[in-house]
Design a protein around this motif. Structure first.
Motif, short mmCIF file in Angstrom:
data_model
loop_
_atom_site.label_atom_id
_atom_site.label_comp_id
_atom_site.label_asym_id
_atom_site.label_seq_id
_atom_site.Cartn_x
_atom_site.Cartn_y
_atom_site.Cartn_z
N SER A 270 0.83 -1.21 0.00
CA SER A 270 0.00 0.00 0.00
C SER A 270 0.86 1.25 0.00
CB SER A 270 -0.94 0.00 1.22
OG SER A 270 -1.90 -1.03 1.11
N LEU A 271 1.95 1.24 0.76
CA LEU A 271 2.84 2.39 0.78
C LEU A 271 3.44 2.63 -0.60
CD1 LEU A 271 4.43 4.62 2.16
CD2 LEU A 271 6.09 2.90 2.93
N LEU A 272 3.86 1.57 -1.28
CA LEU A 272 4.40 1.73 -2.63
C LEU A 272 3.36 2.31 -3.58
CD1 LEU A 272 6.50 -1.55 -3.10
CD2 LEU A 272 7.37 0.79 -3.12
N GLN A 273 2.11 1.87 -3.45
CA GLN A 273 1.05 2.38 -4.32
C GLN A 273 0.80 3.86 -4.04
OE1 GLN A 273 -2.08 -0.34 -3.32
NE2 GLN A 273 -1.33 -1.96 -4.67
N ILE A 274 0.81 4.24 -2.76
CA ILE A 274 0.59 5.64 -2.40
C ILE A 274 1.72 6.52 -2.94
CG2 ILE A 274 0.46 7.24 -0.46
CD1 ILE A 274 -0.89 4.96 1.14
N ILE A 275 2.96 6.07 -2.74
CA ILE A 275 4.11 6.84 -3.20
C ILE A 275 4.15 6.90 -4.73
CG2 ILE A 275 6.63 6.93 -3.24
CD1 ILE A 275 5.30 7.70 -0.55
N ALA A 276 3.82 5.77 -5.39
CA ALA A 276 3.82 5.73 -6.85
C ALA A 276 2.79 6.68 -7.44
CB ALA A 276 3.58 4.31 -7.35
N ALA A 277 1.72 6.94 -6.67
CA ALA A 277 0.69 7.87 -7.13
C ALA A 277 1.11 9.33 -6.97
CB ALA A 277 -0.60 7.62 -6.35
N ASP A 281 4.93 11.66 1.95
CA ASP A 281 5.05 10.80 3.13
C ASP A 281 3.97 11.13 4.15
OD1 ASP A 281 7.24 9.63 1.99
OD2 ASP A 281 8.72 10.62 3.25
N GLU A 282 3.64 12.42 4.28
CA GLU A 282 2.62 12.83 5.23
C GLU A 282 1.26 12.23 4.86
OE1 GLU A 282 4.83 14.76 3.85
OE2 GLU A 282 5.99 15.56 5.55
N THR A 283 0.94 12.23 3.56
CA THR A 283 -0.32 11.63 3.10
C THR A 283 -0.32 10.13 3.36
OG1 THR A 283 -0.60 13.32 1.38
CG2 THR A 283 -1.81 11.25 1.10
N LEU A 306 14.80 -2.39 -3.27
CA LEU A 306 14.58 -2.15 -4.69
C LEU A 306 15.82 -1.60 -5.39
CD1 LEU A 306 10.98 -0.64 -4.47
CD2 LEU A 306 11.61 -2.70 -5.76
N GLU A 307 16.89 -1.40 -4.60
CA GLU A 307 18.14 -0.86 -5.14
C GLU A 307 17.88 0.48 -5.82
OE1 GLU A 307 19.51 -4.00 -7.67
OE2 GLU A 307 20.35 -5.14 -6.01
N ALA A 308 17.15 1.34 -5.13
CA ALA A 308 16.77 2.64 -5.67
C ALA A 308 17.42 3.76 -4.86
CB ALA A 308 15.26 2.80 -5.64
N GLY A 309 17.85 4.80 -5.57
CA GLY A 309 18.45 5.93 -4.91
C GLY A 309 17.49 7.05 -4.62
N SER A 310 16.25 6.92 -5.12
CA SER A 310 15.24 7.94 -4.89
C SER A 310 13.87 7.29 -4.83
CB SER A 310 15.26 8.99 -6.00
OG SER A 310 14.85 8.40 -7.23
N ARG A 311 12.88 8.05 -4.32
CA ARG A 311 11.52 7.53 -4.29
C ARG A 311 11.02 7.28 -5.71
NH1 ARG A 311 8.07 9.74 -0.08
NH2 ARG A 311 6.84 10.64 -1.75
N PHE A 312 11.35 8.20 -6.64
CA PHE A 312 10.91 8.04 -8.03
C PHE A 312 11.47 6.75 -8.62
CE2 PHE A 312 9.40 9.23 -12.09
CZ PHE A 312 10.38 8.92 -13.02
N GLN A 313 12.76 6.53 -8.40
CA GLN A 313 13.38 5.31 -8.92
C GLN A 313 12.79 4.08 -8.25
OE1 GLN A 313 17.61 5.10 -8.42
NE2 GLN A 313 17.85 3.28 -9.70
N ALA A 319 7.53 -1.11 -10.20
CA ALA A 319 6.67 -1.44 -11.34
C ALA A 319 7.36 -2.43 -12.28
CB ALA A 319 6.30 -0.16 -12.09
N LYS A 320 8.66 -2.23 -12.50
CA LYS A 320 9.41 -3.11 -13.41
C LYS A 320 9.47 -4.54 -12.86
CE LYS A 320 14.00 -3.65 -15.47
NZ LYS A 320 15.37 -3.09 -15.59
N ARG A 321 9.61 -4.64 -11.55
CA ARG A 321 9.73 -5.97 -10.96
C ARG A 321 8.39 -6.60 -10.61
NH1 ARG A 321 14.86 -5.33 -6.73
NH2 ARG A 321 16.30 -4.35 -8.19
N GLY A 322 7.32 -5.90 -10.91
CA GLY A 322 5.99 -6.47 -10.65
C GLY A 322 5.56 -6.38 -9.21
N TRP A 323 6.13 -5.44 -8.45
CA TRP A 323 5.74 -5.27 -7.04
C TRP A 323 4.44 -4.50 -6.90
CZ3 TRP A 323 10.19 -4.48 -3.01
CH2 TRP A 323 11.16 -5.47 -3.21
N LEU A 324 4.05 -3.79 -7.95
CA LEU A 324 2.83 -2.98 -7.90
C LEU A 324 1.73 -3.64 -8.72
CD1 LEU A 324 4.32 0.60 -8.33
CD2 LEU A 324 3.46 -0.43 -6.25
#
Length: 324
Positions: A270-277, A281-283, A306-313, A319-324
């Motif tokens: 759910s957190l990934l879906q919220i951030i992806a939208a 963080d407050e929301t 996710l080996e990501a350096g940012s929230r966007f990445q 999404a690429k790995r099918g987590w969403l």
């Protein structure tokens, strides 16, 4: 052929080649498949993320293909679950369309709804409805902890209804477990024959009695301001469909939240879906009913996995790995 499982054509080609010759390295796989070595490496990363490759127990640093019976069957089960979720959304939308159509056919049927001004009016009406409940009471509860006055008002009514054989099903937000008093009430309810499930976020506060009457807040942002009692069959049916969809994905109270094939809990998804939208963080903290510090700690863990350096990445990689 296997794109529905989240597997690209390139990765499927490499996977099939590895099943035939598990001992082949990157250069040999490139020769076998006609792909460049860079494309082979990208395919290997994708296969590993889908858990179709595992480290060899015999040779350090070597990956071996997982049997299709195990790996592809697990991906198929996940795809089937996603398809079932989508079908539930379609059915919920169908019910909503029926609701809109029903209200359009009777636009001036004002006696089908009752406006309840203020919390006292809402509780007084709920007492009447719950005492008259014949077989079922459904509720969605988006708040974290239940207020003590609300629990005191609901407990005797629920106890009486359960004695009469009424089925009580409630969905609460996962974060309610952080409140000791609410946790005690949940134990009481389930111990007396009621049913409760938890989800990371609850879309709206509502109560449905005998699938005939529904109580929803006049303003979801101010639930104590009052409510609307609805009897329009189409609208009540839509709200029942919404409840069943949320209930289907809930975790029964007393059970541990399971992780998916990617090791994510329902709250992390759910957190990934919220951030992806694109929400903050407050929301996310407000929707999940947890502290901002907890959201940031969870997000840091997800970004690392996710080996990501940012929230966007992180959103892109998820999404690429099918987590969403």
């Amino acid at each position: 052929m296997l794109q529905v499982l989240g597997l690209s054509q390139r990765s499927e080609t490499v996977y099939r080649a590895m099943l035939r010759r598990p001992d082949r390295g990157v250069a040999a796989l490139a020769s076998d498949t006609g792909l460049s070595e860079d494309k082979v490496r990208e395919a290997l990363d994708e296969l590993a993320s889908l858990e179709l490759l595992k480290p060899s127990a015999q040779e350090a640093g070597v990956l071996r293909p997982v049997s299709p019976t195990v790996g592809l069957t697990a991906l198929l089960a996940n795809a089937e679950a996603q398809a079932a979720t989508q079908q539930a959304r379609v059915e919920s939308t169908r019910a909503a369309i029926a609701s809109i159509a029903a209200e359009h056919d009777h636009p001036y049927d004002h006696d089908r709804a009752l406006r309840l001004e203020g919390l006292d009016a809402v509780r007084a009406r709920l007492e009447v409805l719950q005492r008259a409940t014949e077989f079922e009471c459904l509720s969605l509860n988006p708040g974290g902890a239940h207020r003590p006055d609300a629990r005191q008002a609901a407990t005797p009514l629920n106890e009486e209804a359960l004695r009469r054989g009424v089925t009580i099903r409630a969905v609460c937000r996962e974060s309610f477990r952080n409140d000791a008093d609410t946790l005690e009430y949940a134990r009481w309810l389930t111990g007396h024959g009621g049913h409760m499930r938890t989800v990371p976020t609850v879309p709206i506060q509502m109560i449905v009695v005998d699938r005939k009457a529904a109580i929803v807040p006049l303003d979801p942002a101010a639930p104590r301001a009052g409510a609307l009692e609805i009897h329009t069959p189409g609208t009540v049916s839509a709200l029942c469909a919404l409840f069943e969809q949320v209930w289907e994905h809930g975790i029964p109270f007393g059970e541990e939240s399971p992780t998916d094939l990617n090791g994510c809990t329902p709250t992390e998804r759910s957190l990934l879906q919220i951030i992806a939208a694109g929400d903050t963080d407050e929301t996310a903290a407000r929707q999940l009913g947890v502290s901002l510090r907890t959201v940031r700690r969870m997000m840091s863990s997800l970004m690392e996995r996710l080996e990501a350096g940012s929230r966007f990445q992180a959103g892109l990689n998820a999404a690429k790995r099918g987590w969403l």
